[in-house]
Write a protein that holds these residues in place. Structure first.
Motif, PDB file in Angstrom:
ATOM      1  N   UNK A   1      10.536  -8.305  -8.008  1.00 45.14           N
ATOM      2  CA  UNK A   1      10.424  -9.004  -5.895  1.00 45.14           C
ATOM      3  C   UNK A   1      11.759  -8.211  -5.381  1.00 45.14           C
ATOM      4  N   UNK A   2      12.200  -7.296  -5.889  1.00 47.39           N
ATOM      5  CA  UNK A   2      13.367  -6.720  -4.977  1.00 47.39           C
ATOM      6  C   UNK A   2      12.306  -4.311  -4.806  1.00 47.39           C
ATOM      7  N   UNK A   3      11.882  -4.880  -6.696  1.00 50.31           N
ATOM      8  CA  UNK A   3      11.320  -3.613  -6.449  1.00 50.31           C
ATOM      9  C   UNK A   3      10.396  -3.306  -5.678  1.00 50.31           C
ATOM     10  N   UNK A   4       9.339  -4.262  -5.164  1.00 47.09           N
ATOM     11  CA  UNK A   4       8.135  -4.023  -4.976  1.00 47.09           C
ATOM     12  C   UNK A   4       8.518  -3.979  -3.415  1.00 47.09           C
ATOM     13  N   UNK A   5       8.999  -4.661  -3.194  1.00 51.92           N
ATOM     14  CA  UNK A   5      10.287  -4.018  -1.640  1.00 51.92           C
ATOM     15  C   UNK A   5      10.537  -2.723  -1.248  1.00 51.92           C
ATOM     16  N   UNK A   6      11.152  -1.778  -2.767  1.00 51.55           N
ATOM     17  CA  UNK A   6      11.951  -0.832  -2.284  1.00 51.55           C
ATOM     18  C   UNK A   6      10.558   0.057  -2.553  1.00 51.55           C
ATOM     19  N   UNK A   7       9.826  -0.380  -2.907  1.00 52.58           N
ATOM     20  CA  UNK A   7       7.925   1.056  -3.096  1.00 52.58           C
ATOM     21  C   UNK A   7       7.677   0.806  -2.094  1.00 52.58           C
ATOM     22  N   UNK A   8       7.474  -0.630  -1.084  1.00 49.61           N
ATOM     23  CA  UNK A   8       6.877  -0.659  -0.214  1.00 49.61           C
ATOM     24  C   UNK A   8       7.648  -0.180   1.192  1.00 49.61           C
ATOM     25  N   UNK A   9       9.011  -0.203   1.278  1.00 51.66           N
ATOM     26  CA  UNK A   9       9.630   0.433   2.314  1.00 51.66           C
ATOM     27  C   UNK A   9       9.692   2.060   1.768  1.00 51.66           C
ATOM     28  N   UNK A  10       9.564   2.217   0.679  1.00 51.19           N
ATOM     29  CA  UNK A  10       9.703   3.702   0.758  1.00 51.19           C
ATOM     30  C   UNK A  10       8.351   4.841   1.016  1.00 51.19           C
ATOM     31  N   UNK A  11       6.794   3.537   0.495  1.00 52.42           N
ATOM     32  CA  UNK A  11       5.742   4.099   0.870  1.00 52.42           C
ATOM     33  C   UNK A  11       5.551   3.741   2.906  1.00 52.42           C
ATOM     34  N   UNK A  12       6.591   2.950   3.616  1.00 50.50           N
ATOM     35  CA  UNK A  12       6.181   3.207   5.018  1.00 50.50           C
ATOM     36  C   UNK A  12       7.276   4.317   5.555  1.00 50.50           C
ATOM     37  N   UNK A  13       8.278   4.502   4.620  1.00 51.89           N
ATOM     38  CA  UNK A  13       8.834   5.484   5.304  1.00 51.89           C
ATOM     39  C   UNK A  13       8.481   7.621   4.691  1.00 51.89           C
ATOM     40  N   UNK A  14       7.707   7.281   3.391  1.00 49.54           N
ATOM     41  CA  UNK A  14       7.142   8.550   3.545  1.00 49.54           C
ATOM     42  C   UNK A  14       5.873   8.597   4.516  1.00 49.54           C
ATOM     43  N   UNK A  15       5.046   7.736   4.856  1.00 50.25           N
ATOM     44  CA  UNK A  15       4.119   7.274   5.892  1.00 50.25           C
ATOM     45  C   UNK A  15       4.271   8.079   7.601  1.00 50.25           C
ATOM     46  N   UNK A  16       5.831   7.205   7.916  1.00 48.48           N
ATOM     47  CA  UNK A  16       6.304   7.377   9.034  1.00 48.48           C
ATOM     48  C   UNK A  16       7.026   8.396   9.356  1.00 48.48           C
ATOM     49  N   UNK A  17       7.547   9.143   8.216  1.00 46.40           N
ATOM     50  CA  UNK A  17       9.001  10.651   8.547  1.00 46.40           C
ATOM     51  C   UNK A  17       9.083  11.207   7.596  1.00 46.40           C
ATOM     52  N   UNK A  18       7.956  11.584   6.846  1.00 47.62           N
ATOM     53  CA  UNK A  18       8.322  12.645   5.693  1.00 47.62           C
ATOM     54  C   UNK A  18       6.762  13.692   6.281  1.00 47.62           C
ATOM     55  N   UNK A  19       6.214  12.517   6.380  1.00 43.46           N
ATOM     56  CA  UNK A  19       4.814  13.303   6.566  1.00 43.46           C
ATOM     57  C   UNK A  19       4.730  14.385   7.779  1.00 43.46           C
ATOM     58  N   UNK A  20       5.006  13.335   8.882  1.00 38.32           N
ATOM     59  CA  UNK A  20       4.949  13.557  10.467  1.00 38.32           C
ATOM     60  C   UNK A  20       5.940  14.497  10.636  1.00 38.32           C
ATOM     61  N   UNK A  21       6.828  14.941   9.307  1.00 38.32           N
ATOM     62  CA  UNK A  21       8.541  15.834   9.482  1.00 38.32           C
ATOM     63  C   UNK A  21       7.675  17.322   8.860  1.00 38.32           C
ATOM     64  N   UNK A  22       6.601  16.799   8.011  1.00 37.52           N
ATOM     65  CA  UNK A  22       6.386  18.070   6.855  1.00 37.52           C
ATOM     66  C   UNK A  22       5.194  19.081   7.736  1.00 37.52           C
ATOM     67  N   UNK A  23       4.628  18.226   8.777  1.00 35.54           N
ATOM     68  CA  UNK A  23       2.947  18.659   9.486  1.00 35.54           C
ATOM     69  C   UNK A  23       3.941  19.524  10.665  1.00 35.54           C
ATOM     70  N   UNK A  24       4.901  19.298  10.930  1.00 30.63           N
ATOM     71  CA  UNK A  24       5.686  19.037  11.986  1.00 30.63           C
ATOM     72  C   UNK A  24       6.473  21.172  11.833  1.00 30.63           C
ATOM     73  N   UNK A  25       7.038  20.890  10.711  1.00 30.10           N
ATOM     74  CA  UNK A  25       7.194  21.858  10.043  1.00 30.10           C
ATOM     75  C   UNK A  25       6.496  23.082   9.381  1.00 30.10           C
ATOM     76  N   UNK A  26       5.252  23.058   9.797  1.00 30.17           N
ATOM     77  CA  UNK A  26       3.943  23.792   8.862  1.00 30.17           C
ATOM     78  C   UNK A  26       3.202  24.094  10.100  1.00 30.17           C
TER      79      UNK A  26
END
Length: 93
Positions: A1-26
């Motif tokens: 169960x903890x692994x599923x929550x961590x994966x969901x948190x990572x997906x949210x971080x990628x969607x809301x932080x990493x992708x916008x930062x990469x887009x701005x950098x690009x």
């Protein structure tokens, strides 16, 4: 169960932080690359841009002559006439 929550948190971080930062950098990378290409090909040859960027050496300026115009000649002749009047009036006294 903890692994599923961590994966969901990572997906949210990628969607809301990493992708916008990469887009701005690009986008900034594209802007800087475009500016560099424009500078190297066109802008470096434009006289106004050269003057603003300090690329054009300043021309040596010649000193202006003391009696260079109509007004200086007029005032110089007035001063000479006044000096002659003063010397005549001093000689007659």
């Amino acid at each position: 169960m903890a692994g599923g929550g961590l994966a969901a948190a990572w997906e949210l971080a990628v969607v809301f932080l990493v992708r916008p930062l990469l887009a701005v950098f690009f986008v900034f990378t594209l802007i800087l690359l475009s500016w560099y290409v424009a500078w190297r090909t066109v802008l470096v040859h434009v006289p106004l841009v050269q003057e603003i960027a300090g690329l054009r050496p300043k021309k040596a300026t010649k000193p202006k002559p003391a009696n260079r115009g109509r007004f200086s000649k007029f005032y110089q002749s007035q001063a000479e006439a006044a000096a002659q009047r003063n010397s005549k009036s001093e000689g007659s006294s």
